[in-house]
Motif scaffolding. Structure first.
Motif, PDB file in Angstrom:
ATOM      1  N   ARG A 278       0.861  -1.179   0.000  1.00 19.77           N
ATOM      2  CA  ARG A 278       0.000   0.000   0.000  1.00 19.77           C
ATOM      3  C   ARG A 278       0.896   1.226   0.000  1.00 19.77           C
ATOM      4  O   ARG A 278       1.673   1.433   0.923  1.00 19.77           O
ATOM      5  N   GLY A 324      -3.342  -0.322  -5.244  1.00 20.51           N
ATOM      6  CA  GLY A 324      -2.501  -0.133  -4.071  1.00 20.51           C
ATOM      7  C   GLY A 324      -1.868   1.237  -3.976  1.00 20.51           C
ATOM      8  O   GLY A 324      -1.279   1.580  -2.949  1.00 20.51           O
ATOM      9  N   PHE A 357      -0.344   3.460   5.484  1.00 21.27           N
ATOM     10  CA  PHE A 357       0.274   2.898   4.280  1.00 21.27           C
ATOM     11  C   PHE A 357       1.596   2.208   4.625  1.00 21.27           C
ATOM     12  O   PHE A 357       2.249   2.519   5.626  1.00 21.27           O
TER      13      PHE A 357
END
Length: 456
Positions: A278, A324, A357
């Motif tokens: 991510r 992503g 993230f």
């Protein structure tokens, strides 16, 4: 590292050497074209004693004295009269005579503006000498054993030696100019030099690609394209860096504008997201944002609008077409970027992005023109410095590195951008096989000694 003058460094400027060498040849050729051509012809005269003397040799002194006569003013005057030439002095200058080896042969040589004139001079001189010797009643006999011939090419100027000399002088001047330019060149050109200046490993190198302006993103390239492969290598080498966090924030910057930092940040974000991570890409350049332009997404709502509280982070984040990867564009450009970036709100935003993230990449402005990049690097886990081959100066690099140290920012490594393919291959950065393991171990050694790289 002081710039060294090596053979390779000079020969890299071979176009300069070639051009100056050709100029030397051109000057020599021009000089030859404007020079007066002279032709040379000769005739050989054999002097022998009478047959009744019982000897076949003539005294050496006698032959020498006759050589002076044959090339002297007496014969020259006869030649001028015979050929109806105006100046005896000019004729004298054009005639010379010498003994051929240890023989009794005299060679009279004549030079003139044409081959026919030179042959006429030497032929007339040899005939005039025969007449003169006969008038002396010396008993010696003379005969022309090799008559004068019309030369097919001028004897001077000699083209080959002059052209060779002109080319050699041009070559030496070209090497001198190349050496001077090399010594005056303050730009970084090799990975080893870059590593030595900044004290951090070279994480990647991207070759110059003239199509990069039209196709800056790797998503528009084939997976085996050199630029795509270079970004994958950079992504892989980042895994060797010991960033003691599962969630990482990296600021990507450069010393000065035009070094490829925004393209590098965008492509690296795409490449990392393609591994399933991510990734958040933050357009932290609030002066000349380029990320939103590359990705073709809206930039009016983004970082600045989140910082002033007009929208929340979820609303401002945008998908960039790669699973992503989410992008936080610049938002409306403020009049005071530095003040906004050093607020508590910016620190809180970075902290929130880090929690949400796996990797956060911040595209920051260049370090030297403004303080924005230093501020962003100071609240990140580290910075990557993009350096343009042959353009970024050593002093600029030193100043940029000093600015990062001044805010206690960690320089993770560098990326050499827009480098010639031959240069990369020469230093072990060829495509298809990535970095050689021996070079990478050496390149990461400084970081490892500071506790900044993992083993293996």
């Amino acid at each position: 590292m002081r710039h060294t003058l090596g053979v390779r460094a000079v020969l890299r400027r071979w176009p300069t050497v070639a051009v100056v060498t050709l100029l030397g040849l051109a000057v020599a050729a021009f000089g030859l074209s404007s020079a007066t051509e002279r032709y040379t012809s000769h005739a050989d005269v054999l002097i022998t004693p009478p047959a009744d003397r019982g000897t076949t040799a003539v005294a050496e002194r006698t032959v020498e004295s006759y050589a002076h006569v044959l090339g002297g003013r007496t014969i020259a005057a006869d030649v001028a009269k015979e050929l109806d030439l105006a100046s005896v002095g000019a004729t004298d200058d054009d005639l010379s005579a010498a003994i051929v080896g240890d023989t009794s042969v005299l060679r009279v040589t004549a030079t003139a503006g044409t081959g026919e004139q030179a042959a006429a001079l030497s032929r007339t001189a040899s005939e005039a000498f025969l007449t003169w010797l006969d008038d002396q009643e010396s008993g010696l006999q003379a005969s022309v054993v090799e008559p004068a011939a019309v030369p097919s090419a001028p004897s001077s100027p000699q083209r080959a030696p002059w052209l060779l000399l002109g080319g050699l002088i041009g070559l030496l001047l070209g090497l001198a100019v190349a050496a001077a330019r090399t010594l005056a060149d303050s730009s970084v050109r090799t990975p080893a030099e870059l590593e030595d200046i900044v004290g951090a490993p070279v994480l990647g190198a991207v070759a110059y690609d003239k199509t990069a302006v039209q196709t800056p993103l790797i998503t528009s390239l084939g997976t085996h394209h050199p630029r795509f492969e270079a970004v994958r290598i950079l992504r892989t080498n980042l895994q060797f860096l010991d960033i003691d966090r599962e969630h990482t924030v990296i600021t990507i910057t450069s010393s000065v504008p035009g070094e490829g930092k925004s393209t590098t940040a965008t492509n690296l974000a795409i490449a990392i997201a393609q591994t399933g991570s991510r990734v958040a890409l933050v357009e932290g350049d609030l002066r000349r944002p380029r990320v939103s332009e590359y990705l073709g997404i809206e930039k009016t709502v983004g970082l600045t609008t989140v910082l002033v509280g007009r929208v929340d982070l979820d609303t401002a984040l945008q998908s960039a077409g790669t699973p992503g990867l989410e992008v936080l564009t610049s938002g409306a450009l403020p009049p005071n970027p530095s003040e906004i970036l050093q607020t508590d709100a910016m620190k809180a935003l970075v902290s929130e992005l880090r929690d949400r993230f796996d990797v956060v990449l911040i595209d920051a402005p260049p370090l030297l023109p403004v303080t924005d990049a230093s501020l962003l690097a100071s609240i990140s886990d580290g910075a990557i410095l993009v350096v343009r081959h042959g353009e970024t100066g050593r002093e600029d690099l030193r100043s940029a590195t000093a600015r990062l140290r001044a805010v206690n920012a960690r320089l993770l490594g560098t990326v050499l951008s827009m480098a010639p393919v031959k240069e990369l291959s020469r230093h072990g950065y060829g495509y298809g096989y990535g970095y050689g393991p021996e070079y990478f171990q050496r390149a990461t050694a400084p970081a490892r000694s500071r506790g900044g790289a993992r083993k293996g």
